[in-house]
Design an enzyme around this catalytic site. Structure first.
Site, short mmCIF file in Angstrom:
data_model
loop_
_atom_site.label_atom_id
_atom_site.label_comp_id
_atom_site.label_asym_id
_atom_site.label_seq_id
_atom_site.Cartn_x
_atom_site.Cartn_y
_atom_site.Cartn_z
N CYS A 55 0.82 -1.21 0.00
CA CYS A 55 0.00 0.00 0.00
C CYS A 55 0.86 1.26 0.00
O CYS A 55 0.38 2.34 -0.37
CB CYS A 55 -0.91 0.01 1.22
N ARG A 82 14.78 -15.87 13.03
CA ARG A 82 13.71 -16.32 13.93
C ARG A 82 13.30 -17.76 13.64
O ARG A 82 12.27 -18.23 14.14
CB ARG A 82 12.51 -15.39 13.82
N ASP A 297 -4.52 -11.69 -0.57
CA ASP A 297 -5.19 -11.23 -1.79
C ASP A 297 -5.62 -12.36 -2.71
O ASP A 297 -6.30 -12.11 -3.71
CB ASP A 297 -4.28 -10.28 -2.55
N ASN A 319 -3.03 -9.44 6.81
CA ASN A 319 -2.36 -9.65 8.08
C ASN A 319 -3.24 -10.41 9.07
O ASN A 319 -2.77 -11.28 9.81
CB ASN A 319 -1.92 -8.31 8.67
N TYR A 440 -16.47 14.87 21.43
CA TYR A 440 -16.72 16.20 20.86
C TYR A 440 -15.88 17.27 21.55
O TYR A 440 -15.78 17.32 22.78
CB TYR A 440 -18.19 16.59 21.00
N ARG A 456 -29.04 10.74 11.34
CA ARG A 456 -30.33 11.37 11.66
C ARG A 456 -31.17 11.54 10.41
O ARG A 456 -32.38 11.24 10.40
CB ARG A 456 -30.10 12.74 12.31
#
Length: 466
Positions: A55, A82, A297, A319, A440, A456
């Site tokens: 990305c 690892r 993907d 991921n 807010y 709303r």
């Protein structure tokens, strides 16, 4: 390399095809659960790199990210340290399901060998769509899906004789690459077969993106098809041709989208869906296979809003798939419930976000709905630098259940879509959304957040429609 005999010393062997987000997340999670003495992990990646952010490629090409390696989360050497035996520049060419083995070929030498597996992960990703047109494979025509693709494009830009670029397609990649090429000093034309750019939005919202792209200096050509990529005497791209015009080009970038890379899996007889992606259960096992998983993907996923399978190529999903697969392959238990289709992007300072269904998606699955659009601001109107924001919301006609949200605006617009993504996942109605206790203060929002203003209005529309 010959590992045809299975894991050494009685260990199980987990083989992973693909070294990016899903594959290496699976490898890392499986390694956390089982040490090298219990589980051997062998991974194959046909490119040079592992665990990188695809990305981020447009921002590297455009210069916002100054170094390629900043996009790499973990190098092949780090994975090997690892206890993950990662082979780069090695392409798997065959899966023998009955024999529980894969055939791999070294890209540089051509040497081939078989590797046996006890458990297999298919994480082959996606490939850029290339139109079946004369010249579509010519030098100077680039798809952008991997770091190797990004490097190839930058190499072309460095040696291109002119400064004219044509981007074919106006989805996420097309829009982001168009902006990147503007930053590189190119004259950019985007040729798009849709009514407006960003087909993941409804056309009325896509129009706002169109205007922003033109404001950036990009020439938008909508409602047309490319019929030919014209080349010069040296075989390199020279122009893109449509039924009505010819657009000179020193470089062409394909932004038509991607398709699941499942040719290997198809040849092995593994099941694929309507969009060409592998089909899995909620544990990310390939359907009908006890010891084969797939993620990223190359798979289709359940859309929690429509109830149907979709193909969505996003690193966030890949991921998560990898975490689920690694847990299950490592002896644990995890599931991936599905997605609501959330995505964000930008053009210059215009933020673009969507989640859930568009109008045509809702019609396709037989839902009757109301659609409302509101104009608001990112902050309290009196607070400095408040910027306009457009929010479109869809709700089911009878129940008022939220179906989808699209947002286009400046700073502070894009991530507001996460409110809607949570509401969709929770199955809230638009009436219930109006009572959400959101943060807010004037620097962050009007007293009624734009998403709640849209809720709303949608709730009133549902009430009127009965």
């Amino acid at each position: 390399m010959d590992m045809s005999g299975g894991g050494a010393g009685g260990r199980e062997r987990l083989v992973i095809i693909g070294g990016d987000a899903a594959g290496m997340s699976a490898a890392s999670q499986a390694r956390r659960l089982k040490g090298p003495g219990e589980l051997e992990i062998v991974a194959f990646e046909r490119g040079h790199f592992s665990s990188y952010s695809a990305c981020g490629i447009p921002y590297w090409v455009g210069g916002e990210v100054d170094e390629r390696d900043r996009l790499i989360a973990r190098t092949p050497e780090e994975h090997r340290a690892r206890g993950i035996d990662l082979h780069t520049r090695t392409e798997v060419t065959e899966i023998d399901v009955a024999g529980r083995r894969v055939r791999a070929r070294a890209v540089d030498s051509g040497a081939e060998s078989w590797t046996a597996y006890d458990k297999l992960v298919v994480a082959t990703g996606a490939r850029p769509v290339r139109p079946d047109l004369p010249g579509a494979d010519a030098p100077g025509v680039h798809g952008v899906q991997t770091l190797d693709d990004g490097q190839a494009l930058l190499d072309t830009l460095a040696r291109a004789g002119g400064r004219r670029a044509v981007v074919v397609g106006a989805g996420y990649i097309g829009v982001e690459m168009a902006e990147a090429l503007i930053h590189r000093g190119y004259e950019v034309t985007v040729v798009n077969r849709g009514r407006e750019p960003m087909s993941t939005l409804d056309p009325d919202m896509g129009r706002l993106v169109h205007e922003a792209m033109e404001g950036l200096g990009i020439t938008m050509v909508n409602d047309t098809e490319v019929t030919e990529v014209r080349t010069g005497p040296d075989g390199r791209v020279r122009a893109v041709v449509t039924p009505d015009a010819t657009y000179p080009a020193d470089v062409v970038v394909l932004g038509i989208g991607v398709t699941p890379e499942t040719s290997l899996a198809r040849a092995a007889g593994l099941p694929v869906g309507h969009y060409g992606g592998l089909l899995t259960d909620r544990a990310m096992r390939v359907r009908g296979q006890a010891d084969i998983w797939a993620g990223g993907d190359c798979v289709e996923v359940l859309d929690l809003v429509s109830g149907q399978e979709r193909h969505i190529a996003l690193g966030t999903h890949a991921n998560k798939h990898g975490q689920v697969i690694g847990t299950n392959a490592g002896g644990g238990y995890a599931t991936f419930p599905g997605v609501v289709g959330t995505a964000v992007s930008k053009v210059c300072d215009l933020e673009i976000a969507r989640t859930g269904l568009r109008e045509k998606d809702a019609r396709r699955v037989g839902l009757e709905f109301v659609a409302v659009t509101i104009e608001s601001t990112s902050r309290a109107g009196y607070y400095p630098n408040a910027s306009p924001m457009t929010v479109k919301m869809l709700a089911e006609r009878r129940t008022g259940k939220l179906l989808g949200v699209q947002i286009v605006g400046r700073e502070g617009a894009g991530k507001r879509v996460d409110i809607a993504a949570v509401a969709l996942t929770a199955g809230l109605t638009v009436e219930q959304m109006t009572a959400l206790d959101l943060g807010y203060a004037p620097p962050f929002s009007p007293v009624w957040d734009p998403v709640l203003v849209a809720a709303r209005k949608a709730a009133r529309a549902v009430e009127r429609r009965g």
